[in-house]
Write a protein that holds these residues in place. Sequence first.
Motif, PDB file in Angstrom:
ATOM      1  N   THR A 337       0.833  -1.194   0.000  1.00 29.04           N
ATOM      2  CA  THR A 337       0.000   0.000   0.000  1.00 29.04           C
ATOM      3  C   THR A 337       0.870   1.247   0.000  1.00 29.04           C
ATOM      4  OG1 THR A 337      -1.714  -1.146   1.273  1.00 29.04           O
ATOM      5  CG2 THR A 337      -1.833   1.247   1.212  1.00 29.04           C
ATOM      6  N   LEU A 338       0.592   2.160  -0.924  1.00 29.72           N
ATOM      7  CA  LEU A 338       1.337   3.418  -1.016  1.00 29.72           C
ATOM      8  C   LEU A 338       0.339   4.566  -1.108  1.00 29.72           C
ATOM      9  CD1 LEU A 338       3.996   4.980  -1.338  1.00 29.72           C
ATOM     10  CD2 LEU A 338       3.804   4.616  -3.820  1.00 29.72           C
ATOM     11  N   ASN A 339       0.390   5.463  -0.126  1.00 33.14           N
ATOM     12  CA  ASN A 339      -0.499   6.622  -0.097  1.00 33.14           C
ATOM     13  C   ASN A 339       0.323   7.884  -0.336  1.00 33.14           C
ATOM     14  OD1 ASN A 339      -2.753   5.005   0.578  1.00 33.14           O
ATOM     15  ND2 ASN A 339      -2.169   5.048   2.742  1.00 33.14           N
ATOM     16  N   ILE A 340       0.141   8.486  -1.518  1.00 30.71           N
ATOM     17  CA  ILE A 340       0.864   9.707  -1.858  1.00 30.71           C
ATOM     18  C   ILE A 340      -0.118  10.801  -2.296  1.00 30.71           C
ATOM     19  CG2 ILE A 340       3.116   8.695  -2.378  1.00 30.71           C
ATOM     20  CD1 ILE A 340       2.308   8.527  -5.306  1.00 30.71           C
ATOM     21  N   GLY A 341      -1.322  10.752  -1.733  1.00 29.10           N
ATOM     22  CA  GLY A 341      -2.314  11.771  -2.032  1.00 29.10           C
ATOM     23  C   GLY A 341      -1.828  13.167  -1.670  1.00 29.10           C
ATOM     24  N   GLY A 363      -2.857  -1.403  -3.352  1.00 31.81           N
ATOM     25  CA  GLY A 363      -3.610  -0.162  -3.211  1.00 31.81           C
ATOM     26  C   GLY A 363      -2.713   1.051  -3.327  1.00 31.81           C
ATOM     27  N   ILE A 364      -3.208   2.095  -3.990  1.00 30.59           N
ATOM     28  CA  ILE A 364      -2.462   3.350  -4.093  1.00 30.59           C
ATOM     29  C   ILE A 364      -3.436   4.516  -4.025  1.00 30.59           C
ATOM     30  CG2 ILE A 364      -2.485   3.311  -6.642  1.00 30.59           C
ATOM     31  CD1 ILE A 364       0.316   4.653  -6.492  1.00 30.59           C
ATOM     32  N   ASP A 365      -3.047   5.544  -3.271  1.00 30.91           N
ATOM     33  CA  ASP A 365      -3.860   6.749  -3.116  1.00 30.91           C
ATOM     34  C   ASP A 365      -3.196   7.881  -3.892  1.00 30.91           C
ATOM     35  OD1 ASP A 365      -5.390   8.864  -2.346  1.00 30.91           O
ATOM     36  OD2 ASP A 365      -4.770   8.856  -0.237  1.00 30.91           O
ATOM     37  N   LEU A 366      -3.901   8.399  -4.892  1.00 30.88           N
ATOM     38  CA  LEU A 366      -3.422   9.512  -5.707  1.00 30.88           C
ATOM     39  C   LEU A 366      -4.351  10.725  -5.572  1.00 30.88           C
ATOM     40  CD1 LEU A 366      -2.498   7.476  -8.921  1.00 30.88           C
ATOM     41  CD2 LEU A 366      -0.936   8.280  -7.140  1.00 30.88           C
ATOM     42  N   TYR A 367      -5.067  10.780  -4.474  1.00 31.10           N
ATOM     43  CA  TYR A 367      -6.017  11.874  -4.208  1.00 31.10           C
ATOM     44  C   TYR A 367      -5.305  13.228  -4.305  1.00 31.10           C
ATOM     45  CZ  TYR A 367      -9.033  14.787  -1.170  1.00 31.10           C
ATOM     46  OH  TYR A 367      -9.822  15.779  -0.639  1.00 31.10           O
ATOM     47  N   GLY A 368      -5.794  14.088  -5.169  1.00 30.13           N
ATOM     48  CA  GLY A 368      -5.247  15.440  -5.243  1.00 30.13           C
ATOM     49  C   GLY A 368      -3.901  15.556  -5.930  1.00 30.13           C
ATOM     50  N   CYS A 369      -3.441  14.509  -6.630  1.00 19.98           N
ATOM     51  CA  CYS A 369      -2.185  14.600  -7.392  1.00 19.98           C
ATOM     52  C   CYS A 369      -2.517  15.235  -8.748  1.00 19.98           C
ATOM     53  CB  CYS A 369      -1.567  13.214  -7.569  1.00 19.98           C
ATOM     54  SG  CYS A 369      -0.987  12.495  -6.026  1.00 19.98           S
ATOM     55  N   ARG A 379      -0.573   3.447 -16.848  1.00 15.83           N
ATOM     56  CA  ARG A 379       0.522   2.590 -16.376  1.00 15.83           C
ATOM     57  C   ARG A 379       0.204   1.995 -15.009  1.00 15.83           C
ATOM     58  NH1 ARG A 379       5.566   2.952 -18.449  1.00 15.83           N
ATOM     59  NH2 ARG A 379       5.829   1.069 -17.188  1.00 15.83           N
ATOM     60  N   ILE A 380      -0.356   2.816 -14.123  1.00 19.13           N
ATOM     61  CA  ILE A 380      -0.683   2.345 -12.776  1.00 19.13           C
ATOM     62  C   ILE A 380      -1.737   1.245 -12.827  1.00 19.13           C
ATOM     63  CG2 ILE A 380      -1.931   3.042 -10.683  1.00 19.13           C
ATOM     64  CD1 ILE A 380       0.982   3.709 -10.541  1.00 19.13           C
ATOM     65  N   THR A 381      -2.738   1.406 -13.675  1.00 18.49           N
ATOM     66  CA  THR A 381      -3.821   0.417 -13.723  1.00 18.49           C
ATOM     67  C   THR A 381      -3.367  -0.919 -14.291  1.00 18.49           C
ATOM     68  OG1 THR A 381      -4.529   1.314 -15.868  1.00 18.49           O
ATOM     69  CG2 THR A 381      -5.635   2.150 -13.893  1.00 18.49           C
ATOM     70  N   GLN A 382      -2.151  -0.989 -14.811  1.00 14.63           N
ATOM     71  CA  GLN A 382      -1.607  -2.250 -15.315  1.00 14.63           C
ATOM     72  C   GLN A 382      -0.918  -3.075 -14.225  1.00 14.63           C
ATOM     73  OE1 GLN A 382       0.916  -1.140 -18.617  1.00 14.63           O
ATOM     74  NE2 GLN A 382      -0.795  -0.297 -19.796  1.00 14.63           N
ATOM     75  N   LEU A 383      -0.806  -2.494 -13.022  1.00  9.51           N
ATOM     76  CA  LEU A 383      -0.206  -3.257 -11.920  1.00  9.51           C
ATOM     77  C   LEU A 383      -1.009  -4.532 -11.686  1.00  9.51           C
ATOM     78  CD1 LEU A 383       0.677  -0.377  -9.437  1.00  9.51           C
ATOM     79  CD2 LEU A 383       2.302  -2.061 -10.320  1.00  9.51           C
ATOM     80  N   LYS A 387      -5.938  -3.508  -6.392  1.00  7.29           N
ATOM     81  CA  LYS A 387      -7.356  -3.671  -6.062  1.00  7.29           C
ATOM     82  C   LYS A 387      -8.024  -2.344  -5.762  1.00  7.29           C
ATOM     83  CE  LYS A 387      -6.705  -8.298  -4.080  1.00  7.29           C
ATOM     84  NZ  LYS A 387      -6.804  -9.115  -2.851  1.00  7.29           N
ATOM     85  N   VAL A 388      -7.290  -1.397  -5.197  1.00  6.01           N
ATOM     86  CA  VAL A 388      -7.878  -0.114  -4.816  1.00  6.01           C
ATOM     87  C   VAL A 388      -7.033   1.029  -5.367  1.00  6.01           C
ATOM     88  CG1 VAL A 388      -8.527   1.397  -2.897  1.00  6.01           C
ATOM     89  CG2 VAL A 388      -8.889  -1.067  -2.716  1.00  6.01           C
ATOM     90  N   LEU A 389      -7.713   1.938  -6.064  1.00  2.38           N
ATOM     91  CA  LEU A 389      -7.070   3.132  -6.623  1.00  2.38           C
ATOM     92  C   LEU A 389      -7.936   4.321  -6.267  1.00  2.38           C
ATOM     93  CD1 LEU A 389      -5.128   4.680  -8.505  1.00  2.38           C
ATOM     94  CD2 LEU A 389      -6.507   3.898 -10.437  1.00  2.38           C
ATOM     95  N   ASN A 390      -7.380   5.240  -5.460  1.00  2.00           N
ATOM     96  CA  ASN A 390      -8.137   6.420  -5.035  1.00  2.00           C
ATOM     97  C   ASN A 390      -7.712   7.612  -5.876  1.00  2.00           C
ATOM     98  OD1 ASN A 390      -9.578   8.384  -3.770  1.00  2.00           O
ATOM     99  ND2 ASN A 390      -8.605   8.170  -1.774  1.00  2.00           N
ATOM    100  N   LEU A 391      -8.678   8.147  -6.622  1.00  2.00           N
ATOM    101  CA  LEU A 391      -8.411   9.291  -7.490  1.00  2.00           C
ATOM    102  C   LEU A 391      -9.272  10.495  -7.129  1.00  2.00           C
ATOM    103  CD1 LEU A 391      -8.286   7.418 -10.910  1.00  2.00           C
ATOM    104  CD2 LEU A 391      -6.357   8.335  -9.635  1.00  2.00           C
ATOM    105  N   GLY A 392      -9.753  10.582  -5.917  1.00  2.00           N
ATOM    106  CA  GLY A 392     -10.595  11.704  -5.527  1.00  2.00           C
ATOM    107  C   GLY A 392      -9.913  13.030  -5.795  1.00  2.00           C
ATOM    108  N   LEU A 393     -10.668  13.985  -6.302  1.00  2.00           N
ATOM    109  CA  LEU A 393     -10.206  15.333  -6.623  1.00  2.00           C
ATOM    110  C   LEU A 393      -9.149  15.374  -7.718  1.00  2.00           C
ATOM    111  CD1 LEU A 393     -10.011  17.290  -3.247  1.00  2.00           C
ATOM    112  CD2 LEU A 393     -11.828  17.243  -4.941  1.00  2.00           C
ATOM    113  N   TRP A 394      -9.002  14.278  -8.458  1.00  2.00           N
ATOM    114  CA  TRP A 394      -8.042  14.264  -9.575  1.00  2.00           C
ATOM    115  C   TRP A 394      -8.809  14.471 -10.855  1.00  2.00           C
ATOM    116  CZ3 TRP A 394      -7.708  10.929 -13.807  1.00  2.00           C
ATOM    117  CH2 TRP A 394      -6.535  11.029 -14.560  1.00  2.00           C
ATOM    118  N   GLN A 395      -8.225  15.219 -11.783  1.00  2.00           N
ATOM    119  CA  GLN A 395      -8.868  15.347 -13.075  1.00  2.00           C
ATOM    120  C   GLN A 395      -7.832  15.266 -14.195  1.00  2.00           C
ATOM    121  OE1 GLN A 395     -10.747  19.126 -12.006  1.00  2.00           O
ATOM    122  NE2 GLN A 395      -9.696  20.055 -13.727  1.00  2.00           N
TER     123      GLN A 395
END
Length: 416
Positions: A337-341, A363-369, A379-383, A387-395
């Motif tokens: 698990t890596l959280n770098i939001g 799992g990886i958190d990319l919230y607000g990146c 590339r990330i979705t090819q891991l 199972k869990v990808l957090n993209l909140g506030l990302w566009q």
Amino acid sequence: MSELETHVSCLFPEILAIIFSYLDVKDKGRVAQVCTSWRDASYHKSVWRGVEAKLHLRRANPSLFPSLQTRGIKKVQILSLRRSLSYVIQGMPQIESLNLCGCFNLTDNGLGHAFVQDIPSLQVLNLSLCKQITDSSLGRIAQYLKNLEVLELGGCSNITNTGLLLIAWGLHRLKSLNLRSCRHVSDVGIGHLSGMTRSAAEGCLSLEKLTLQDCQRLTDLSLKHVSKGLNKLKVLNLSFCGGISDAGMIHLSHMTHLCSLNLRSCDNISDTGIMHLAMGSLQLSGLDVSFCDKIGDQSMAYIAQGLYQLKSLSLCSCHISDDGINRMVRQMNELKTLNIGQCVRITDKGLELIADHLTQLTGIDLYGCTKITKRGLERITQLPCLKVLNLGLWQVTESVSAPIPLISMGGSSSCS
């Protein structure tokens, strides 16, 4: 010869009990109302093993506790308390877990009337947010609940160091203690827990989990006490403890049993503190330094050198960049698990490095990146294990303007 007909009513009670054990709590109660045979089967203790009864204690109910005892229920959560707590203790003499979280009207007097003799069966007591509870109640607990293993005191803001002295005197089997937001607790109280005042109290030397979140009066001296006395500690939560600094990390770095360390929002922890942790003998599997704004790319290099066995790493809102990711990823083979939001300097290059090297991520958190694009995301979705990808506030910067919400993805079946 006519064919024999089989109906569920023909099943032995033992078989019905096995079936009922898979039902949720509400349905366990419903099947007991179907017929006499189902009621008898549903009252088998195996059906209710491990279940916690959730009760509103309002008016007298003479059949309540005999019914719970018949089913072998020994765990109780009180949702609202309008009767005396002694009603529960007397009704369940073999109680193992008592959850009073949020019972705002519970007082020292009410708890004192309930705990008047030894209750050797009680192992878990949750008094979180019982704001009227003071050190007086901790004296009762220390006297009569000698076998207590878990004590939750989060939000009990009237607890002081004297209460911790009483705990250290009486609760030698305690394994988990939560003191979140106990604002009066200071280094002196942690010293009591750690056995630094043996003339008055032996200490809670069997502690494996200690939560000191938002205890603002703690300093690095507390960490010195913990490292000397609580050598069985596995989980330590120091989040929002603004009084601890890099120097305190030197003490923690020698705690060989420590598995999880939470330093979230500890404003005085910097790259130097991470260096101290990495140079010690720690075998951490989880580290959270989110919102420590003095932590940057240099910490990533230290983590790769000395904390490479981490399975979970949280760096949300830290000042890290693609360069820091590059320094870390090749050594972190066990990271899940890596959280770098909110790490706003991370770009597609960093995501490509993660995708190339952190192949065990679930799992990886990319919230607000905000600097990542479709290219890095692909590339990330090819891991293979993700199972869990957090993209909140990302566009997406190319063409899509709407934010993408939390996405849960199925991982590869070959990943544990």
